[in-house]
Scaffold this motif. Structure first.
Motif, mmCIF file in Angstrom:
data_model
loop_
_atom_site.group_PDB
_atom_site.id
_atom_site.type_symbol
_atom_site.label_atom_id
_atom_site.label_comp_id
_atom_site.label_asym_id
_atom_site.label_seq_id
_atom_site.Cartn_x
_atom_site.Cartn_y
_atom_site.Cartn_z
ATOM 1 N N LYS A 1 28.432 47.753 57.337
ATOM 2 C CA LYS A 1 28.302 46.435 57.949
ATOM 3 C C LYS A 1 28.152 45.345 56.903
ATOM 4 O O LYS A 1 28.173 44.165 57.224
ATOM 5 C CB LYS A 1 27.112 46.420 58.909
ATOM 6 N N GLN A 2 27.968 45.732 55.669
ATOM 7 C CA GLN A 2 27.814 44.735 54.618
ATOM 8 C C GLN A 2 29.101 44.600 53.820
ATOM 9 O O GLN A 2 29.936 45.483 53.804
ATOM 10 C CB GLN A 2 26.660 45.118 53.697
ATOM 11 N N THR A 3 29.223 43.472 53.168
ATOM 12 C CA THR A 3 30.394 43.250 52.327
ATOM 13 C C THR A 3 29.943 43.056 50.891
ATOM 14 O O THR A 3 28.771 42.786 50.621
ATOM 15 C CB THR A 3 31.154 41.990 52.775
ATOM 16 N N HIS A 4 30.893 43.193 49.992
ATOM 17 C CA HIS A 4 30.638 42.962 48.575
ATOM 18 C C HIS A 4 31.574 41.832 48.161
ATOM 19 O O HIS A 4 32.783 41.943 48.318
ATOM 20 C CB HIS A 4 30.934 44.231 47.779
ATOM 21 N N ILE A 5 31.009 40.718 47.704
ATOM 22 C CA ILE A 5 31.854 39.606 47.263
ATOM 23 C C ILE A 5 32.424 39.977 45.900
ATOM 24 O O ILE A 5 31.684 40.233 44.955
ATOM 25 C CB ILE A 5 31.050 38.289 47.178
ATOM 26 N N ILE A 6 33.754 40.041 45.824
ATOM 27 C CA ILE A 6 34.399 40.456 44.576
ATOM 28 C C ILE A 6 34.371 39.311 43.565
ATOM 29 O O ILE A 6 34.016 39.496 42.406
ATOM 30 C CB ILE A 6 35.864 40.881 44.833
ATOM 31 N N ALA A 7 34.778 38.136 44.004
ATOM 32 C CA ALA A 7 34.841 36.982 43.102
ATOM 33 C C ALA A 7 34.938 35.715 43.942
ATOM 34 O O ALA A 7 35.303 35.767 45.117
ATOM 35 C CB ALA A 7 36.053 37.094 42.175
ATOM 36 N N SER A 8 34.616 34.579 43.322
ATOM 37 C CA SER A 8 34.689 33.312 44.056
ATOM 38 C C SER A 8 35.370 32.238 43.210
ATOM 39 O O SER A 8 35.561 32.414 42.002
ATOM 40 C CB SER A 8 33.279 32.849 44.444
ATOM 41 N N ASN A 9 35.699 31.127 43.867
ATOM 42 C CA ASN A 9 36.305 29.962 43.201
ATOM 43 C C ASN A 9 37.556 30.338 42.406
ATOM 44 O O ASN A 9 37.705 29.980 41.239
ATOM 45 C CB ASN A 9 35.269 29.261 42.313
ATOM 46 N N ILE A 10 38.449 31.065 43.071
ATOM 47 C CA ILE A 10 39.691 31.525 42.437
ATOM 48 C C ILE A 10 40.791 30.505 42.737
ATOM 49 O O ILE A 10 40.968 30.098 43.883
ATOM 50 C CB ILE A 10 40.095 32.898 43.006
ATOM 51 N N ASP A 11 41.511 30.086 41.713
ATOM 52 C CA ASP A 11 42.605 29.127 41.926
ATOM 53 C C ASP A 11 43.865 29.803 42.437
ATOM 54 O O ASP A 11 44.598 29.229 43.233
ATOM 55 C CB ASP A 11 42.921 28.378 40.619
ATOM 56 N N GLN A 12 44.124 31.025 41.965
ATOM 57 C CA GLN A 12 45.360 31.694 42.378
ATOM 58 C C GLN A 12 45.280 33.183 42.075
ATOM 59 O O GLN A 12 44.532 33.622 41.209
ATOM 60 C CB GLN A 12 46.570 31.087 41.646
ATOM 61 N N VAL A 13 46.072 33.931 42.833
ATOM 62 C CA VAL A 13 46.203 35.356 42.563
ATOM 63 C C VAL A 13 47.684 35.642 42.369
ATOM 64 O O VAL A 13 48.539 35.126 43.087
ATOM 65 C CB VAL A 13 45.577 36.218 43.688
ATOM 66 N N PHE A 14 47.992 36.423 41.346
ATOM 67 C CA PHE A 14 49.366 36.862 41.079
ATOM 68 C C PHE A 14 49.519 38.261 41.657
ATOM 69 O O PHE A 14 48.827 39.181 41.233
ATOM 70 C CB PHE A 14 49.635 36.902 39.573
#
Length: 316
Positions: free
Chosen positions: A82-95
């Protein structure tokens, strides 16, 4: 003081200030009590305020504020469903790295990835890698796919990390931005990162090898400053990029070409399936929408995502 989280090891965070100074910080207990349904209240990419304190001649920081995030991506926590793990934040773009074969990247995977990125408000650039290895028919297939996604509005770049084709273009797109790389295992993520920034070789290798020792250990993302005013977040070992929880009527909103037509559907809650006078289905009949996209949409709507979650797209 204000800085950006570059690395998290669970209890300690590496924070870098705009002046380039690094500090080892921990968080105040209250952050753990704010009802965030996440195993980690702070993630790589977060901008935080912190105060310095000295204990036994060692200067460390205490984080007392997290700035609002413009976006973030999560994965389900391994042990606590039921919980999540935040991988990363404030990302401009993903390739998103795509290969036709060895390994094959199917349109259903590309579309699922794009839907999730749209939901997280993260720009995606589609990168067709290994184009030096394809024959004429395969090059035509790549051109067809690139044309399909460009019409929708996605930037597409054909590259070869081996010959160096269009690597400068990727670097230009990365300048002054925080980027992530994704793709199935074997698409050439590590090779590309090392071609872009050879000095990172040891770091990317070390992280990947460390992860291989235990498949269920928590994975820690890490941000790196590159030599050409760019930042990259490396996220080893993330399994799958499952669609975030969304209501059926929301799914079509994350297909930009469907969303544009939505207002022309007879019903404002149209699911573009059996409903009469559906603008999306009419466009499909006229070949104005790719059938592969519509098929992906139906798969997501019907929840056919179990085998995608096991795709190991980011671990080489």
């Amino acid at each position: 003081m204000t800085g950006t989280i570059y690395k998290s090891t669970g209890s300690w965070y590496n924070v870098k200030t705009p002046q380039g100074k690094d500090f080892k910080c921990r968080i105040k207990g209250k952050f753990r009590m704010q009802g965030i349904k996440s195993t980690n209240p702070i993630a790589v990419g977060d901008v935080v305020d912190f105060e310095l304190e000295t204990k036994n001649d060692e200067v460390t920081g205490v984080i007392n504020k997290i700035h609002d995030r413009k976006n973030y991506i999560v994965r389900k926590s391994v042990n606590l469903s039921k919980q999540t793990h935040i991988i990363a934040s404030n990302i401009d773009q993903v390739f998103l790295l795509i290969t036709l074969n060895n390994p094959p990247t199917f349109t259903s995977f590309i579309d699922r990835f794009l839907v999730t990125a749209e939901a997280y408000v993260i720009k995606t650039v589609l990168v067709f890698n290994k184009i030096d290895t394809y024959n004429e028919d395969e090059i035509l297939e790549i051109k067809y796919l690139a044309d399909l996604y460009r019409k929708i509005g996605y930037e597409c770049v054909g590259i070869s990390a081996v010959t160096g084709k269009n690597i400068d273009k990727i670097k230009d797109l990365m300048k002054d931005k925080v980027s992530m790389f994704a793709g199935h295992s074997g698409v050439g993520k590590s090779t590309l990162i090392n071609t872009i920034e050879p000095g990172l070789d040891l770091k990317t290798k070390a992280i990947s090898e460390q992860h291989m020792q235990g498949q269920h250990t928590t994975t820690f993302a890490e941000m790196f400053d590159l030599s050409f005013q760019a930042k990259i977040i490396d996220t080893p070992g993330i399994k799958g990029f499952g669609v975030v929880d969304m209501e059926p009527e929301e799914v079509g909103d994350y297909f930009p070409e469907f969303f544009k037509l939505k207002q022309d559907c007879k019903f404002n809650n149209c699911l573009h399936k059996e409903e009469p006078k559906c603008a999306v289905k009419e466009a499909l009949d006229k070949d104005e929408i790719a059938f592969s996209r519509y098929r992906s949409y139906l798969q997501i709507l019907e929840g056919e995502d179990e085998h995608y979650r096991t795709d190991n797209w980011d671990n080489e």
